[in-house]
Design a protein around this motif. Structure first.
Motif, PDB file in Angstrom:
ATOM      1  N   LYS A  99     -90.917  -9.186  74.678  1.00  0.00           N
ATOM      2  CA  LYS A  99     -89.675  -9.731  75.217  1.00  0.00           C
ATOM      3  C   LYS A  99     -89.895 -11.079  75.907  1.00  0.00           C
ATOM      4  N   ASN A 100     -91.113 -11.342  76.332  1.00  0.00           N
ATOM      5  CA  ASN A 100     -91.398 -12.607  77.014  1.00  0.00           C
ATOM      6  C   ASN A 100     -91.522 -13.778  76.042  1.00  0.00           C
ATOM      7  N   GLU A 101     -91.659 -13.463  74.775  1.00  0.00           N
ATOM      8  CA  GLU A 101     -91.819 -14.511  73.762  1.00  0.00           C
ATOM      9  C   GLU A 101     -90.467 -14.739  73.096  1.00  0.00           C
ATOM     10  N   LYS A 102     -89.743 -15.716  73.605  1.00  0.00           N
ATOM     11  CA  LYS A 102     -88.367 -15.925  73.169  1.00  0.00           C
ATOM     12  C   LYS A 102     -88.248 -17.107  72.210  1.00  0.00           C
ATOM     13  N   PHE A 103     -87.375 -16.930  71.237  1.00  0.00           N
ATOM     14  CA  PHE A 103     -87.078 -18.006  70.300  1.00  0.00           C
ATOM     15  C   PHE A 103     -86.130 -19.010  70.950  1.00  0.00           C
ATOM     16  N   ILE A 104     -86.309 -20.267  70.586  1.00  0.00           N
ATOM     17  CA  ILE A 104     -85.436 -21.333  71.065  1.00  0.00           C
ATOM     18  C   ILE A 104     -84.526 -21.755  69.922  1.00  0.00           C
ATOM     19  N   THR A 105     -83.233 -21.737  70.179  1.00  0.00           N
ATOM     20  CA  THR A 105     -82.256 -22.094  69.153  1.00  0.00           C
ATOM     21  C   THR A 105     -82.009 -23.597  69.169  1.00  0.00           C
ATOM     22  N   GLY A 106     -82.060 -24.202  68.002  1.00  0.00           N
ATOM     23  CA  GLY A 106     -81.850 -25.645  67.906  1.00  0.00           C
ATOM     24  C   GLY A 106     -81.393 -26.041  66.517  1.00  0.00           C
ATOM     25  N   SER A 107     -81.527 -27.316  66.233  1.00  0.00           N
ATOM     26  CA  SER A 107     -81.117 -27.856  64.942  1.00  0.00           C
ATOM     27  C   SER A 107     -82.332 -28.395  64.199  1.00  0.00           C
ATOM     28  N   GLY A 108     -82.158 -28.647  62.927  1.00  0.00           N
ATOM     29  CA  GLY A 108     -83.248 -29.209  62.147  1.00  0.00           C
ATOM     30  C   GLY A 108     -82.937 -29.195  60.668  1.00  0.00           C
ATOM     31  N   TYR A 122     -90.178 -20.426  67.362  1.00  0.00           N
ATOM     32  CA  TYR A 122     -91.109 -19.986  68.400  1.00  0.00           C
ATOM     33  C   TYR A 122     -92.514 -20.260  67.886  1.00  0.00           C
ATOM     34  N   ALA A 123     -93.417 -20.600  68.784  1.00  0.00           N
ATOM     35  CA  ALA A 123     -94.799 -20.867  68.381  1.00  0.00           C
ATOM     36  C   ALA A 123     -95.762 -20.267  69.394  1.00  0.00           C
ATOM     37  N   ASN A 124     -96.911 -19.827  68.897  1.00  0.00           N
ATOM     38  CA  ASN A 124     -97.999 -19.398  69.768  1.00  0.00           C
ATOM     39  C   ASN A 124     -99.308 -19.912  69.173  1.00  0.00           C
ATOM     40  N   ASN A 125    -100.428 -19.397  69.632  1.00  0.00           N
ATOM     41  CA  ASN A 125    -101.708 -19.924  69.156  1.00  0.00           C
ATOM     42  C   ASN A 125    -102.022 -19.531  67.716  1.00  0.00           C
ATOM     43  N   GLN A 126    -101.186 -18.680  67.126  1.00  0.00           N
ATOM     44  CA  GLN A 126    -101.412 -18.264  65.744  1.00  0.00           C
ATOM     45  C   GLN A 126    -100.640 -19.111  64.737  1.00  0.00           C
ATOM     46  N   GLY A 127     -99.444 -19.531  65.125  1.00  0.00           N
ATOM     47  CA  GLY A 127     -98.651 -20.304  64.183  1.00  0.00           C
ATOM     48  C   GLY A 127     -97.207 -20.458  64.611  1.00  0.00           C
ATOM     49  N   LEU A 128     -96.372 -20.806  63.646  1.00  0.00           N
ATOM     50  CA  LEU A 128     -94.964 -21.119  63.883  1.00  0.00           C
ATOM     51  C   LEU A 128     -94.082 -20.019  63.300  1.00  0.00           C
ATOM     52  N   ARG A 137     -78.178 -15.406  58.492  1.00  0.00           N
ATOM     53  CA  ARG A 137     -79.502 -14.965  58.059  1.00  0.00           C
ATOM     54  C   ARG A 137     -79.539 -14.390  56.651  1.00  0.00           C
ATOM     55  N   PHE A 138     -78.393 -14.144  56.040  1.00  0.00           N
ATOM     56  CA  PHE A 138     -78.386 -13.535  54.713  1.00  0.00           C
ATOM     57  C   PHE A 138     -79.122 -14.427  53.709  1.00  0.00           C
ATOM     58  N   GLY A 139     -80.163 -13.892  53.108  1.00  0.00           N
ATOM     59  CA  GLY A 139     -80.962 -14.649  52.147  1.00  0.00           C
ATOM     60  C   GLY A 139     -82.113 -15.403  52.767  1.00  0.00           C
ATOM     61  N   SER A 140     -82.126 -15.511  54.094  1.00  0.00           N
ATOM     62  CA  SER A 140     -83.190 -16.256  54.790  1.00  0.00           C
ATOM     63  C   SER A 140     -84.053 -15.279  55.584  1.00  0.00           C
ATOM     64  N   LYS A 141     -85.126 -14.836  54.994  1.00  0.00           N
ATOM     65  CA  LYS A 141     -86.025 -13.902  55.667  1.00  0.00           C
ATOM     66  C   LYS A 141     -86.778 -14.611  56.794  1.00  0.00           C
ATOM     67  N   ASN A 142     -87.176 -13.846  57.794  1.00  0.00           N
ATOM     68  CA  ASN A 142     -87.971 -14.410  58.882  1.00  0.00           C
ATOM     69  C   ASN A 142     -89.287 -14.966  58.340  1.00  0.00           C
ATOM     70  N   LEU A 143     -89.706 -16.094  58.897  1.00  0.00           N
ATOM     71  CA  LEU A 143     -90.927 -16.754  58.426  1.00  0.00           C
ATOM     72  C   LEU A 143     -91.963 -16.861  59.539  1.00  0.00           C
ATOM     73  N   PHE A 144     -93.205 -16.685  59.156  1.00  0.00           N
ATOM     74  CA  PHE A 144     -94.326 -16.988  60.045  1.00  0.00           C
ATOM     75  C   PHE A 144     -95.295 -17.871  59.273  1.00  0.00           C
ATOM     76  N   ILE A 145     -95.492 -19.099  59.772  1.00  0.00           N
ATOM     77  CA  ILE A 145     -96.368 -20.064  59.109  1.00  0.00           C
ATOM     78  C   ILE A 145     -97.602 -20.283  59.983  1.00  0.00           C
ATOM     79  N   PRO A 146     -98.757 -19.773  59.575  1.00  0.00           N
ATOM     80  CA  PRO A 146     -99.983 -19.979  60.363  1.00  0.00           C
ATOM     81  C   PRO A 146    -100.325 -21.464  60.457  1.00  0.00           C
TER      82      PRO A 146
END
Length: 209
Positions: A99-108, A122-128, A137-146
């Motif tokens: 719960k302490n790791e919160k996503f920031i909503t913005g544009s891009g 959201y980013a940590n020492n592992q990735g984005l 979100r329909f059609g856009s799965k959550n992504l984690f990019i190391p």
């Protein structure tokens, strides 16, 4: 055969959209003209019937179904045309963050599609980590990019697309007090990812800065 039906449905959709736009345009013109000139009976009949059918549609369940279908189509098209679905083949991830790791909503930008206040990062020492707000979100799965899959990260002054003069981007950055990160991926060199730097910049490894 699948491509044929897909192209056929697109053409049918274009024709139906054009017919609707033309019918609505004629209705508006006749309504405006009614206040200035006397319309013939067939024109008055057209206005009455169009208004009746349009009102009936807006108050029916068909409108709700049409709205939902249209919304899903738009969000799915964004996911496909922006390249998000292609990225999800490799980077799809089911988040399980504290719960302490919160996503920031913005544009891009994702691809050439602009996400206005609907992109969460959201980013940590592992990735984005990237995801869209729930209604989009329909059609856009959550992504984690190391981080090791990222080729480079450069700082941008704004989310203006490529081609805008740098001084304009700088002025916008001063006014908005925001900066953005242009992220290039190793396996997707043509993919455009530009996100708000808030909450991400400090987590970028030194070799990518």
């Amino acid at each position: 055969m699948k491509r044929f039906w897909k192209d056929s449905m697109k053409e049918i959709g274009k024709i139906l959209g054009l017919c609707w736009a033309l019918a609505f345009f004629v209705f508006i013109v006749l309504v405006l003209a009614a206040g200035m000139v006397e319309l013939p009976d067939f024109a008055l009949s057209y206005v009455d019937k169009f208004q009746y059918l349009f009102t009936s549609f807006l108050t029916s369940y068909w409108f709700i179904a049409f709205f939902i279908a249209g919304w899903l189509f738009i969000t799915y098209s964004f996911a496909k045309e922006s390249g998000w679905r292609s990225l999800a083949v490799k980077f799809r991830y089911d988040f399980n963050l504290s719960k302490n790791e919160k996503f920031i909503t913005g544009s891009g930008y994702i691809g050439k599609r602009y996400s206005n206040g609907t992109l969460q990062c959201y980013a940590n020492n592992q990735g984005l980590f990237l995801k869209m707000l729930l209604p989009f979100r329909f059609g856009s799965k959550n992504l984690f990019i190391p981080w090791h899959d990222i080729a480079s990260i450069t700082e941008e002054y704004s989310v203006f697309f490529a081609g805008y003069p740098r001084f304009i981007k700088k002025i916008v950055s001063i006014i908005s007090r925001q900066t953005y990160l242009n992220i290039k991926l190793k396996d997707f060199p043509e993919q455009i990812i530009t996100v708000n730097s808030a909450g991400i910049k400090n987590e970028i490894p030194t070799n990518l800065r």
